[in-house]
Design a protein around this motif. Structure first.
Motif, PDB file in Angstrom:
ATOM      1  N   GLU A  21       0.830  -1.204   0.000  1.00  0.00           N
ATOM      2  CA  GLU A  21       0.000   0.000   0.000  1.00  0.00           C
ATOM      3  C   GLU A  21       0.868   1.259   0.000  1.00  0.00           C
ATOM      4  O   GLU A  21       0.578   2.214  -0.723  1.00  0.00           O
ATOM      5  CB  GLU A  21      -0.934  -0.019   1.210  1.00  0.00           C
ATOM      6  N   ARG A  22       1.939   1.242   0.788  1.00  0.00           N
ATOM      7  CA  ARG A  22       2.841   2.401   0.815  1.00  0.00           C
ATOM      8  C   ARG A  22       3.565   2.565  -0.515  1.00  0.00           C
ATOM      9  O   ARG A  22       3.784   3.689  -0.978  1.00  0.00           O
ATOM     10  CB  ARG A  22       3.853   2.255   1.961  1.00  0.00           C
ATOM     11  N   ARG A  23       3.942   1.467  -1.147  1.00  0.00           N
ATOM     12  CA  ARG A  23       4.610   1.536  -2.449  1.00  0.00           C
ATOM     13  C   ARG A  23       3.695   2.193  -3.480  1.00  0.00           C
ATOM     14  O   ARG A  23       4.117   3.054  -4.255  1.00  0.00           O
ATOM     15  CB  ARG A  23       5.015   0.136  -2.902  1.00  0.00           C
ATOM     16  N   ALA A  24       2.431   1.799  -3.498  1.00  0.00           N
ATOM     17  CA  ALA A  24       1.480   2.381  -4.445  1.00  0.00           C
ATOM     18  C   ALA A  24       1.267   3.864  -4.156  1.00  0.00           C
ATOM     19  O   ALA A  24       1.239   4.688  -5.071  1.00  0.00           O
ATOM     20  CB  ALA A  24       0.157   1.627  -4.384  1.00  0.00           C
ATOM     21  N   ALA A  25       1.143   4.219  -2.891  1.00  0.00           N
ATOM     22  CA  ALA A  25       0.940   5.620  -2.528  1.00  0.00           C
ATOM     23  C   ALA A  25       2.170   6.462  -2.868  1.00  0.00           C
ATOM     24  O   ALA A  25       2.044   7.632  -3.241  1.00  0.00           O
ATOM     25  CB  ALA A  25       0.610   5.731  -1.043  1.00  0.00           C
ATOM     26  N   SER A  26       3.355   5.868  -2.764  1.00  0.00           N
ATOM     27  CA  SER A  26       4.568   6.629  -3.071  1.00  0.00           C
ATOM     28  C   SER A  26       4.635   6.973  -4.556  1.00  0.00           C
ATOM     29  O   SER A  26       5.202   8.006  -4.935  1.00  0.00           O
ATOM     30  CB  SER A  26       5.817   5.877  -2.618  1.00  0.00           C
ATOM     31  N   VAL A  27       4.060   6.135  -5.409  1.00  0.00           N
ATOM     32  CA  VAL A  27       4.023   6.445  -6.838  1.00  0.00           C
ATOM     33  C   VAL A  27       3.153   7.674  -7.078  1.00  0.00           C
ATOM     34  O   VAL A  27       3.511   8.557  -7.862  1.00  0.00           O
ATOM     35  CB  VAL A  27       3.514   5.236  -7.662  1.00  0.00           C
ATOM     36  N   ALA A  32       2.839  13.435  -8.324  1.00  0.00           N
ATOM     37  CA  ALA A  32       2.405  14.767  -7.895  1.00  0.00           C
ATOM     38  C   ALA A  32       3.593  15.718  -7.843  1.00  0.00           C
ATOM     39  O   ALA A  32       3.498  16.866  -8.282  1.00  0.00           O
ATOM     40  CB  ALA A  32       1.727  14.684  -6.530  1.00  0.00           C
ATOM     41  N   ASN A  33       4.723  15.250  -7.344  1.00  0.00           N
ATOM     42  CA  ASN A  33       5.926  16.075  -7.281  1.00  0.00           C
ATOM     43  C   ASN A  33       6.463  16.418  -8.665  1.00  0.00           C
ATOM     44  O   ASN A  33       7.181  17.404  -8.822  1.00  0.00           O
ATOM     45  CB  ASN A  33       7.020  15.382  -6.464  1.00  0.00           C
ATOM     46  N   LYS A  34       6.125  15.612  -9.662  1.00  0.00           N
ATOM     47  CA  LYS A  34       6.544  15.877 -11.041  1.00  0.00           C
ATOM     48  C   LYS A  34       5.518  16.709 -11.800  1.00  0.00           C
ATOM     49  O   LYS A  34       5.653  16.933 -12.990  1.00  0.00           O
ATOM     50  CB  LYS A  34       6.784  14.556 -11.793  1.00  0.00           C
ATOM     51  N   GLY A  35       4.446  17.158 -11.110  1.00  0.00           N
ATOM     52  CA  GLY A  35       3.474  18.035 -11.727  1.00  0.00           C
ATOM     53  C   GLY A  35       2.267  17.346 -12.334  1.00  0.00           C
ATOM     54  O   GLY A  35       1.443  17.992 -12.981  1.00  0.00           O
ATOM     55  N   VAL A  36       2.111  16.060 -12.133  1.00  0.00           N
ATOM     56  CA  VAL A  36       0.964  15.328 -12.674  1.00  0.00           C
ATOM     57  C   VAL A  36      -0.271  15.628 -11.822  1.00  0.00           C
ATOM     58  O   VAL A  36      -0.203  15.638 -10.591  1.00  0.00           O
ATOM     59  CB  VAL A  36       1.244  13.803 -12.696  1.00  0.00           C
ATOM     60  N   ASP A  37      -1.390  15.882 -12.480  1.00  0.00           N
ATOM     61  CA  ASP A  37      -2.660  16.093 -11.780  1.00  0.00           C
ATOM     62  C   ASP A  37      -3.110  14.765 -11.192  1.00  0.00           C
ATOM     63  O   ASP A  37      -3.442  13.832 -11.922  1.00  0.00           O
ATOM     64  CB  ASP A  37      -3.707  16.633 -12.754  1.00  0.00           C
ATOM     65  N   THR A  38      -3.124  14.681  -9.893  1.00  0.00           N
ATOM     66  CA  THR A  38      -3.437  13.411  -9.234  1.00  0.00           C
ATOM     67  C   THR A  38      -4.909  13.279  -8.844  1.00  0.00           C
ATOM     68  O   THR A  38      -5.277  12.308  -8.197  1.00  0.00           O
ATOM     69  CB  THR A  38      -2.568  13.226  -7.977  1.00  0.00           C
ATOM     70  N   THR A  39      -5.741  14.225  -9.274  1.00  0.00           N
ATOM     71  CA  THR A  39      -7.155  14.144  -8.897  1.00  0.00           C
ATOM     72  C   THR A  39      -7.851  12.938  -9.526  1.00  0.00           C
ATOM     73  O   THR A  39      -8.882  12.500  -9.027  1.00  0.00           O
ATOM     74  CB  THR A  39      -7.922  15.423  -9.288  1.00  0.00           C
ATOM     75  N   LYS A  40      -7.279  12.413 -10.595  1.00  0.00           N
ATOM     76  CA  LYS A  40      -7.881  11.244 -11.238  1.00  0.00           C
ATOM     77  C   LYS A  40      -7.026   9.998 -11.048  1.00  0.00           C
ATOM     78  O   LYS A  40      -7.128   9.047 -11.806  1.00  0.00           O
ATOM     79  CB  LYS A  40      -8.077  11.505 -12.722  1.00  0.00           C
ATOM     80  N   LEU A  41      -6.193  10.006 -10.024  1.00  0.00           N
ATOM     81  CA  LEU A  41      -5.343   8.859  -9.727  1.00  0.00           C
ATOM     82  C   LEU A  41      -5.774   8.230  -8.420  1.00  0.00           C
ATOM     83  O   LEU A  41      -6.240   8.904  -7.514  1.00  0.00           O
ATOM     84  CB  LEU A  41      -3.875   9.290  -9.610  1.00  0.00           C
ATOM     85  N   SER A  42      -5.610   6.950  -8.337  1.00  0.00           N
ATOM     86  CA  SER A  42      -5.838   6.241  -7.080  1.00  0.00           C
ATOM     87  C   SER A  42      -4.741   5.203  -6.932  1.00  0.00           C
ATOM     88  O   SER A  42      -4.089   4.831  -7.899  1.00  0.00           O
ATOM     89  CB  SER A  42      -7.209   5.561  -7.066  1.00  0.00           C
ATOM     90  N   SER A  43      -4.530   4.760  -5.731  1.00  0.00           N
ATOM     91  CA  SER A  43      -3.514   3.738  -5.510  1.00  0.00           C
ATOM     92  C   SER A  43      -4.125   2.566  -4.766  1.00  0.00           C
ATOM     93  O   SER A  43      -5.014   2.740  -3.931  1.00  0.00           O
ATOM     94  CB  SER A  43      -2.328   4.309  -4.731  1.00  0.00           C
ATOM     95  N   VAL A  44      -3.656   1.377  -5.101  1.00  0.00           N
ATOM     96  CA  VAL A  44      -4.155   0.152  -4.489  1.00  0.00           C
ATOM     97  C   VAL A  44      -2.963  -0.740  -4.183  1.00  0.00           C
ATOM     98  O   VAL A  44      -2.139  -0.994  -5.059  1.00  0.00           O
ATOM     99  CB  VAL A  44      -5.112  -0.603  -5.447  1.00  0.00           C
TER     100      VAL A  44
END
Length: 79
Positions: A21-27, A32-44
């Motif tokens: 779970e932490r590995r997925a969240a770290s991606v 996000a740190n690279k400027g990608v809009d994360t509003t449409k991203l989820s992690s599992v």
């Protein structure tokens, strides 16, 4: 929407699930740190029921390279 799934090897139980779970969240944080809009991203974080190499359960059944490949992150587009 894109979803990232993080996988883990089958050694250990609770610790490795949380690690996945932490590995997925770290991606997500990395993107996000690279400027990608994360509003449409989820992690599992996935567990040992969804391994790339299912024959590696238990971990002693496989060579180290297969166990390493069981620890991976994939991107999946959800339409």
């Amino acid at each position: 929407m894109r979803s990232r799934r993080s996988y883990r090897c089958c050694c250990g139980v609770d610790y490795n699930q949380k690690l996945s779970e932490r590995r997925a969240a770290s991606v997500v944080r990395y993107l996000a740190n690279k400027g990608v809009d994360t509003t449409k991203l989820s992690s599992v974080g996935k567990d040992k029921s969804d391994l790339k190499w299912p024959e590696c359960n238990p971990v002693t059944n496989c060579p180290a390279w297969k166990n390493l490949e069981n620890r991976h992150v994939i991107f999946k587009e959800i339409k």
